[in-house]
Design a protein around this motif. Sequence first.
Motif, mmCIF file in Angstrom:
data_model
loop_
_atom_site.group_PDB
_atom_site.id
_atom_site.type_symbol
_atom_site.label_atom_id
_atom_site.label_comp_id
_atom_site.label_asym_id
_atom_site.label_seq_id
_atom_site.Cartn_x
_atom_site.Cartn_y
_atom_site.Cartn_z
ATOM 1 N N HIS A 1 7.797 3.710 -8.356
ATOM 2 C CA HIS A 1 7.979 2.281 -8.114
ATOM 3 C C HIS A 1 6.804 1.521 -8.721
ATOM 4 O O HIS A 1 5.713 2.069 -8.883
ATOM 5 N N VAL A 2 7.034 0.264 -9.040
ATOM 6 C CA VAL A 2 5.979 -0.586 -9.580
ATOM 7 C C VAL A 2 5.020 -0.919 -8.441
ATOM 8 O O VAL A 2 5.408 -1.534 -7.449
ATOM 9 N N SER A 3 3.753 -0.491 -8.578
ATOM 10 C CA SER A 3 2.766 -0.712 -7.524
ATOM 11 C C SER A 3 1.716 -1.742 -7.902
ATOM 12 O O SER A 3 0.863 -2.089 -7.082
ATOM 13 N N GLY A 4 1.776 -2.257 -9.113
ATOM 14 C CA GLY A 4 0.830 -3.282 -9.544
ATOM 15 C C GLY A 4 1.306 -3.912 -10.838
ATOM 16 O O GLY A 4 1.931 -3.242 -11.675
ATOM 17 N N VAL A 5 1.057 -5.199 -10.982
ATOM 18 C CA VAL A 5 1.477 -5.923 -12.191
ATOM 19 C C VAL A 5 0.280 -6.711 -12.714
ATOM 20 O O VAL A 5 -0.396 -7.408 -11.951
ATOM 21 N N VAL B 1 2.601 2.111 -12.195
ATOM 22 C CA VAL B 1 3.721 2.781 -11.545
ATOM 23 C C VAL B 1 3.183 3.962 -10.747
ATOM 24 O O VAL B 1 2.379 4.759 -11.256
ATOM 25 N N THR B 2 3.611 4.066 -9.494
ATOM 26 C CA THR B 2 3.231 5.179 -8.626
ATOM 27 C C THR B 2 4.409 6.123 -8.499
ATOM 28 O O THR B 2 5.520 5.698 -8.139
ATOM 29 N N ALA C 1 0.846 9.946 -7.734
ATOM 30 C CA ALA C 1 -0.032 9.609 -8.853
ATOM 31 C C ALA C 1 0.335 8.239 -9.403
ATOM 32 O O ALA C 1 1.509 7.851 -9.428
ATOM 33 N N THR C 2 -0.669 7.509 -9.878
ATOM 34 C CA THR C 2 -0.455 6.177 -10.433
ATOM 35 C C THR C 2 -0.926 6.143 -11.883
ATOM 36 O O THR C 2 -2.004 6.650 -12.209
ATOM 37 N N GLY C 3 -0.110 5.561 -12.749
ATOM 38 C CA GLY C 3 -0.451 5.415 -14.156
ATOM 39 C C GLY C 3 0.008 4.081 -14.681
ATOM 40 O O GLY C 3 0.703 3.320 -13.985
ATOM 41 N N LEU C 4 -0.364 3.801 -15.895
ATOM 42 C CA LEU C 4 -0.104 2.498 -16.510
ATOM 43 C C LEU C 4 1.048 2.566 -17.495
ATOM 44 O O LEU C 4 1.137 3.500 -18.303
ATOM 45 N N VAL C 5 1.923 1.558 -17.426
ATOM 46 C CA VAL C 5 2.915 1.294 -18.472
ATOM 47 C C VAL C 5 2.370 0.124 -19.280
ATOM 48 O O VAL C 5 2.466 -1.029 -18.844
#
Length: 781
Positions: A686-690, A697-698, A704-708
Amino acid sequence: MGGRNPSDPQPTACPSPDVPPTDPRPPAPPQPGGGLPDREALRRFVTEASGRVGKREIARAFNLGPEHKAALRAMLRELALEGTLVPAGARRFRASAAMPEAALLRVTGTDPDGDPIARPVVWDGDGPAPVVFMHPEQKGRPALAPGERVVARLKRLGPGRYEGRTLRRLTDAPGRIVGVFRPTTLYDGPGPLAPPRRHAEAGRLVPADRRAKAEWIIPAGETMGAEAEEVVVAEPLPLAGSGLKPARIVARLGPMGDARSVSLLAIHTHSIPDQFPAEALSEAERARGVSPEGREDLRDVPLITIDGEDARDFDDAVYAEPDGDGFRLIVAIADVAHYVRPGSALDREARRRGNSVYFPDRVVPMLPEALSNGWCSLRPGEDRGCLFAEIFIDAAGNKTRHRFGRGIMRSAARLTYDQAQAIVGNVEESQQETGLPDGLINTLFTAWRALSTARARRGTLDLDVPERVVRLDTSGRITAIEPRPRHDSHRLIEEFMVLANVAAAEELERRRRPCLYRIHAPPSPERAEAMRDSLSAMGFDLPPPGALRARDLGAVLARAAQGEASGPASGTPVSGTLVSETILRAQSQAEYSPDNIGHFGLALPAYAHFTSPIRRYADLLVHRALIGMGTQPADGMPAADAACLDEIGEQVSTAERRAALAERETTERYVAAWLADRVGAEFSGHVSGVTRFGAFVTLTQTGATGLVPVSTLPDDVWTHDEKTQTLRGRHGGLALRLGQPVTVRLVEATPVTGGLLFALVGANPAAASGPARRARGTRPR
């Protein structure tokens, strides 16, 4: 319980935990022919001299000759830079009564908005050292991190408060670099393809610190035999004239593929002390059991410890029995203060470390193993010294009274959380296996339910953010990364510990004894407003920042857990985890301070950590403060520590943040290593930060969280709406918002930094340049 006499002298400066305190006696008069004075003697001479003092007066007083001129000039420059001495014009100096225009500072933490806070490295003024609120760094430069030292220009804001702007970062040229070595083969000589080089390049060092943008070159002969993808420690070398930064390897920590090297990387990156001085080890080895004399005998009370299966130390035990309509509870804590005496080598080292640091494969303990796993570990069937809180609560979970004492105990059993939970489900069989008295576990759980009722009535903030646990086999290989289970047995121990901590804070406050409180400020107005906007986008409403209470956030969490989202902006179902993460990001950092402002998250007016002196120095000080009320002041808090609580609070708060960062980065590196061979695989999340430069996205499975990155999205004009927390394409109609379920493809996993890069499944890669890439709102700031 005797304590500090009010007539005792009040020290004005705190001794360092690493060195013995400075001799408080007046300095001896300078001796003729004594040579260049040390820094302390020079400072004290200037302080005690009448009027302003120049180099001529200093040279005459210490009988210095021309050969000392350059060294004296350099020493005076350093003392002036630190703020110890203040230049007073015409090559004259005076002792500093306030901060100079520029000073050497150490970053000690961050304020509620995340901006760095610093203190002078040297401070000999009256009262606590001033607080310096650092201005954000220039664009393109990494933010200041706790522990960094900088030379800053200062502007006075008020009594004890300054604003600082960085003039020079002493960490720009680090004393050592930790990273991964990668061999290279480069031409080393003149010619059309390569410039002349002073050293042949044998490889590159990729720093583990994400803030470090450039690699270091490792010349031939400076590799220490390091192999490819090996974690190493290096130190800078003089520049070779090519503009690249050379370094020499000074330590090899092991291959990056070995999971056990990951924790070593964090230990060295954050300079976490992991070797005990010989004197501290010797003191720990000489420790012996306590005598029952002068202690309350609790050995017949069936106190039990309940910890995780992988727990390495057991420093708290609990007991409960019915008492009328309520309960009598006992929380017993290992008597660490009996072994770690003020001013001892063990005490200095414990204060320097601040706390234990926990990694999947090891612990870096605050105390040597002879204590942490020995005399201060409440092993079943063995006599141990303890401090205990006897607490009475009514049927509604309200504390009616308490008392503290020093005792001797014998743990009846060591249970894991799983075992305690199983006993509740199968009382007879499980209690027969453990040999515990009938009904003891049930009584503990019944008392906990009463305490939980009182907690809910108080309106606390219970964030349910899953903790990831890394499972390793006996060879150190990762076998699984999964959420750590959380049972009612976990909550039981937490609630008992909170109750004991509250009782300790109330007792010390009632008796007006100095102590370190555990404080937690409400979110800053800016963060609170940003949180309101984010939650509003998910369909939840909050009162304005000035009226915000922990119970308001708790109500939002309860609605999220029930799947409620009442606003039109919600769009998609909102997970409770996302709501917890959003609220967590807005919170101020909890810290230690002698100034009690209460605990926002727990909705408590007074709170002090009492329950883990084996792994937290702040708890040890609370123990000493409580002991100081009794008849054995030898183990109590000395006047020097009481006067230095503000500084000690900053030290242990900084150490706590260092440990949390090291533990989090280690988990991120383990996750990246776990996923490194799955590049190209698809995952749900899910999108966890914008942000303006992309969406975080987590992943559902690992957390784990990474960047799109926005550069991987379809070619469009992308706009970031901070109020609705949305990243929207103007022409294509694609939008990313908080909580939105997505499927991503893993593009890159970098174990050395723990970084992950994703691409949205089904989204076409964007052009590397063009009008959309240049549109406002697409680039990171």
